[in-house]
Design a protein around this motif. Sequence first.
Motif, PDB file in Angstrom:
ATOM      1  N   ASP A 159      17.420 -28.310  18.109  1.00 25.17           N
ATOM      2  CA  ASP A 159      18.431 -29.382  17.378  1.00 25.17           C
ATOM      3  C   ASP A 159      18.821 -30.877  17.665  1.00 25.17           C
ATOM      4  O   ASP A 159      19.757 -31.079  16.774  1.00 25.17           O
ATOM      5  N   ALA A 160      17.674 -31.464  19.100  1.00 22.47           N
ATOM      6  CA  ALA A 160      17.996 -32.866  18.307  1.00 22.47           C
ATOM      7  C   ALA A 160      17.904 -33.878  17.611  1.00 22.47           C
ATOM      8  O   ALA A 160      18.567 -34.653  17.534  1.00 22.47           O
ATOM      9  N   GLU A 161      17.391 -33.483  17.268  1.00 22.28           N
ATOM     10  CA  GLU A 161      16.748 -34.380  15.786  1.00 22.28           C
ATOM     11  C   GLU A 161      17.916 -34.237  14.448  1.00 22.28           C
ATOM     12  O   GLU A 161      18.182 -33.572  13.820  1.00 22.28           O
ATOM     13  N   GLN A 162      18.311 -35.225  14.669  1.00 25.47           N
ATOM     14  CA  GLN A 162      19.430 -35.887  13.321  1.00 25.47           C
ATOM     15  C   GLN A 162      18.722 -36.134  12.136  1.00 25.47           C
ATOM     16  O   GLN A 162      17.932 -36.533  11.988  1.00 25.47           O
ATOM     17  N   THR A 163      19.218 -36.063  11.063  1.00 30.24           N
ATOM     18  CA  THR A 163      18.714 -36.422  10.186  1.00 30.24           C
ATOM     19  C   THR A 163      18.641 -37.344   9.433  1.00 30.24           C
ATOM     20  O   THR A 163      19.846 -38.604  10.320  1.00 30.24           O
ATOM     21  N   LYS A 174      17.215 -13.043  13.139  1.00 30.29           N
ATOM     22  CA  LYS A 174      16.549 -13.921  14.626  1.00 30.29           C
ATOM     23  C   LYS A 174      15.114 -14.645  13.861  1.00 30.29           C
ATOM     24  O   LYS A 174      14.941 -15.682  14.858  1.00 30.29           O
ATOM     25  N   GLY A 175      14.872 -14.860  13.183  1.00 28.44           N
ATOM     26  CA  GLY A 175      13.607 -15.507  12.364  1.00 28.44           C
ATOM     27  C   GLY A 175      14.238 -17.129  12.436  1.00 28.44           C
ATOM     28  O   GLY A 175      13.484 -17.755  12.592  1.00 28.44           O
ATOM     29  N   LEU A 176      15.370 -16.665  11.688  1.00 30.91           N
ATOM     30  CA  LEU A 176      15.775 -17.871  10.739  1.00 30.91           C
ATOM     31  C   LEU A 176      16.080 -18.690  11.639  1.00 30.91           C
ATOM     32  O   LEU A 176      15.913 -20.029  12.561  1.00 30.91           O
ATOM     33  N   THR A 177      16.745 -18.231  13.216  1.00 31.32           N
ATOM     34  CA  THR A 177      17.563 -19.070  14.585  1.00 31.32           C
ATOM     35  C   THR A 177      16.349 -19.704  15.292  1.00 31.32           C
ATOM     36  O   THR A 177      16.810 -20.708  15.537  1.00 31.32           O
ATOM     37  N   HIS A 178      14.660 -18.793  14.957  1.00 36.34           N
ATOM     38  CA  HIS A 178      13.397 -20.250  16.260  1.00 36.34           C
ATOM     39  C   HIS A 178      13.604 -21.386  15.662  1.00 36.34           C
ATOM     40  O   HIS A 178      13.329 -22.588  15.798  1.00 36.34           O
ATOM     41  N   PHE A 179      14.542 -21.760  14.140  1.00 40.32           N
ATOM     42  CA  PHE A 179      14.202 -23.198  13.822  1.00 40.32           C
ATOM     43  C   PHE A 179      15.875 -24.329  13.956  1.00 40.32           C
ATOM     44  O   PHE A 179      15.661 -24.590  13.640  1.00 40.32           O
ATOM     45  N   GLY A 180      16.598 -22.903  15.012  1.00 41.40           N
ATOM     46  CA  GLY A 180      17.524 -24.466  15.225  1.00 41.40           C
ATOM     47  C   GLY A 180      18.389 -23.809  14.408  1.00 41.40           C
ATOM     48  O   GLY A 180      18.985 -22.879  13.414  1.00 41.40           O
ATOM     49  N   ASP A 181      19.480 -24.539  14.253  1.00 38.40           N
ATOM     50  CA  ASP A 181      20.526 -24.828  12.844  1.00 38.40           C
ATOM     51  C   ASP A 181      19.920 -25.806  11.557  1.00 38.40           C
ATOM     52  O   ASP A 181      20.394 -25.430  10.675  1.00 38.40           O
ATOM     53  N   ARG A 182      18.401 -25.432  11.214  1.00 40.02           N
ATOM     54  CA  ARG A 182      17.380 -26.139  10.371  1.00 40.02           C
ATOM     55  C   ARG A 182      18.590 -27.326   9.366  1.00 40.02           C
ATOM     56  O   ARG A 182      18.445 -27.243   7.936  1.00 40.02           O
ATOM     57  N   ARG A 183      19.356 -28.334  10.292  1.00 45.90           N
ATOM     58  CA  ARG A 183      19.216 -29.151   9.360  1.00 45.90           C
ATOM     59  C   ARG A 183      18.504 -30.267   8.134  1.00 45.90           C
ATOM     60  O   ARG A 183      18.144 -30.210   8.743  1.00 45.90           O
ATOM     61  N   GLN A 184      19.405 -29.923   7.503  1.00 49.63           N
ATOM     62  CA  GLN A 184      18.765 -30.899   6.690  1.00 49.63           C
ATOM     63  C   GLN A 184      17.759 -32.588   6.460  1.00 49.63           C
ATOM     64  O   GLN A 184      18.344 -32.491   7.372  1.00 49.63           O
ATOM     65  N   GLY A 185      16.261 -32.671   6.602  1.00 50.62           N
ATOM     66  CA  GLY A 185      15.626 -33.692   6.613  1.00 50.62           C
ATOM     67  C   GLY A 185      15.179 -33.546   7.716  1.00 50.62           C
ATOM     68  O   GLY A 185      14.756 -34.515   8.612  1.00 50.62           O
ATOM     69  N   THR A 186      15.139 -32.614   8.556  1.00 54.01           N
ATOM     70  CA  THR A 186      14.860 -32.866   9.979  1.00 54.01           C
ATOM     71  C   THR A 186      13.385 -31.513   9.729  1.00 54.01           C
ATOM     72  O   THR A 186      13.282 -30.753   8.904  1.00 54.01           O
ATOM     73  N   GLU A 187      12.523 -31.736  10.986  1.00 50.64           N
ATOM     74  CA  GLU A 187      11.234 -31.210  11.584  1.00 50.64           C
ATOM     75  C   GLU A 187      11.641 -29.826  11.480  1.00 50.64           C
ATOM     76  O   GLU A 187      10.694 -29.056  10.432  1.00 50.64           O
ATOM     77  N   ARG A 188      12.528 -29.260  11.817  1.00 49.36           N
ATOM     78  CA  ARG A 188      13.154 -27.636  12.252  1.00 49.36           C
ATOM     79  C   ARG A 188      13.607 -27.532  10.684  1.00 49.36           C
ATOM     80  O   ARG A 188      13.155 -25.885  10.260  1.00 49.36           O
ATOM     81  N   ASN A 189      13.612 -28.254   9.987  1.00 47.37           N
ATOM     82  CA  ASN A 189      14.028 -27.642   8.729  1.00 47.37           C
ATOM     83  C   ASN A 189      12.882 -27.234   7.804  1.00 47.37           C
ATOM     84  O   ASN A 189      12.936 -26.643   6.933  1.00 47.37           O
ATOM     85  N   ARG A 190      12.104 -28.162   7.771  1.00 51.46           N
ATOM     86  CA  ARG A 190      10.741 -28.084   7.103  1.00 51.46           C
ATOM     87  C   ARG A 190       9.776 -27.353   7.379  1.00 51.46           C
ATOM     88  O   ARG A 190       9.085 -26.136   6.725  1.00 51.46           O
ATOM     89  N   LYS A 191       9.664 -27.144   8.949  1.00 50.11           N
ATOM     90  CA  LYS A 191       9.529 -25.832   9.308  1.00 50.11           C
ATOM     91  C   LYS A 191       9.785 -23.970   8.732  1.00 50.11           C
ATOM     92  O   LYS A 191       9.542 -23.112   8.888  1.00 50.11           O
ATOM     93  N   ALA A 192      11.528 -24.439   8.835  1.00 46.23           N
ATOM     94  CA  ALA A 192      12.113 -23.587   8.492  1.00 46.23           C
ATOM     95  C   ALA A 192      11.235 -22.969   6.676  1.00 46.23           C
ATOM     96  O   ALA A 192      11.260 -21.945   6.112  1.00 46.23           O
ATOM     97  N   LEU A 193      11.892 -23.730   6.432  1.00 47.57           N
ATOM     98  CA  LEU A 193      10.685 -23.912   5.193  1.00 47.57           C
ATOM     99  C   LEU A 193       9.952 -23.254   4.862  1.00 47.57           C
ATOM    100  O   LEU A 193       9.137 -22.928   3.667  1.00 47.57           O
ATOM    101  N   ASP A 194       9.009 -23.589   5.588  1.00 47.06           N
ATOM    102  CA  ASP A 194       7.157 -23.017   5.524  1.00 47.06           C
ATOM    103  C   ASP A 194       7.442 -21.559   6.105  1.00 47.06           C
ATOM    104  O   ASP A 194       6.796 -20.897   5.411  1.00 47.06           O
TER     105      ASP A 194
END
Length: 433
Positions: A159-163, A58-78
């Motif tokens: 999930d709006a931001e694209q790579t 559930k915690g991981l899903t707070h970052f949407g699909d975590r698409r590589q190269g996006t801000e949500r991906n970087r926030k998930a890594l953090d």
Amino acid sequence: MKIASLLPAPALAFGALAFLIPAAYAQTATPAASAPSADPVAALVSQLDLEKYKATIKGLTHFGDRRQGTERNRKALDWIEAQLKAYGCTNVERLQYQYTQAAPKPAGAAMPAQARTAPPGGRGGPAGQGGSILFGNRIATGVNTDPMLQPDEKIRALDAEQTPVGASLRENVYCTKVGTTHPEEMYIVSAHMDGIGFGEAANDDGSGTALVMELARILNAPGVTTERSIRFALWNNEETGLNGARAYVEQRKDLQGIESPKGSGNYPEPKWLGMIQHDMLLWDHGMPVPKLDASGKQVLDAKGHPVFVISKEQRLEADVNIEFQSNSKQADASAKLAWVLHAANNQYASNYPAFVGPHMTNTDSTPFMDLVPSISVRENERGMQIGAGWDPNWHQPTDVFSTYSDKDFMLGLNAAQTTLAAVAQLSGANIKK
């Protein structure tokens, strides 16, 4: 009662591959009742908890699909790094690499392989990934590329931001449990943290990422020691071609077992003893079945193709799939590693049996498979089953937390029990009183 106990012995092996079970590994599958009372493996496995596993997904899903190269991906890594540190894994590291995102192809251009779909129905089919054969009823599979197909406005906005197109920096994150006796040797336990499809990537691969994080939590707890090192790795860019794992292999394979600085007792890259990847662990609802109308007649779509559907309930025969690649240079050793996990499942997993197959493919163990014994743990076989549409949520907007039931999450927890038990045995885990 564990499902495995209800099955005849041959059902627990992979047909003709049963001969690959080495005697030394088969002996580890003795019933739990005959195990010593002070069993550190059982004590470690007992610390896995369904609600904690679900909470991590559930915690991981707070970052949407975590698409590589996006801000949500970087926030998930953090977030992953912060969680690992909170678990006591203080030596968290990141491996950086360059990745180039190609510009989108113009309309009418050839579709990339990962976005192609299977025929809409019918039986049989061409050779699948990794030498497997697609069989039985099939439904279309592929990658959803339309964000507007996500009905949840909150997820769609997330999930709006694209790579971004072009070259940019990417990162994997990992931490290491340092062995007390053989710090120069290690097992790699991994999953990929990125996803696609404009959902939450809850199963692909939040389920695997959460498993790795839960094992890191348990094995880095106070008082837990291992004779050999264990690296907990979360790869990026799996969905674009295993780029994160490939970058790790390229940068680290020649550093194995080298003490640095010399005489320090530190091994930045211990020798790889085995690699265990986890990719999609929640969904085992069986083969697509014909959709029938009220009269019991096969339903056809607008083009006259038969329509197939997936059961909403997990199939009674659900199992944990452990795969090695039969045409890899490490095939024999990888098969032995797979049977170690099979035996661990038989002794320590609570609900679902394990199944060993020879068609590991399309996940981050592939770059390792010619260098070290490598296996992947999954919900279904990648080529024969997932490739034939057994998981309709794969790369789709429906890959969200709410899609899955506790039975689905329990399948993932059983995969965690399986890997934790095997790795604890292989690494020589113990608990200080």
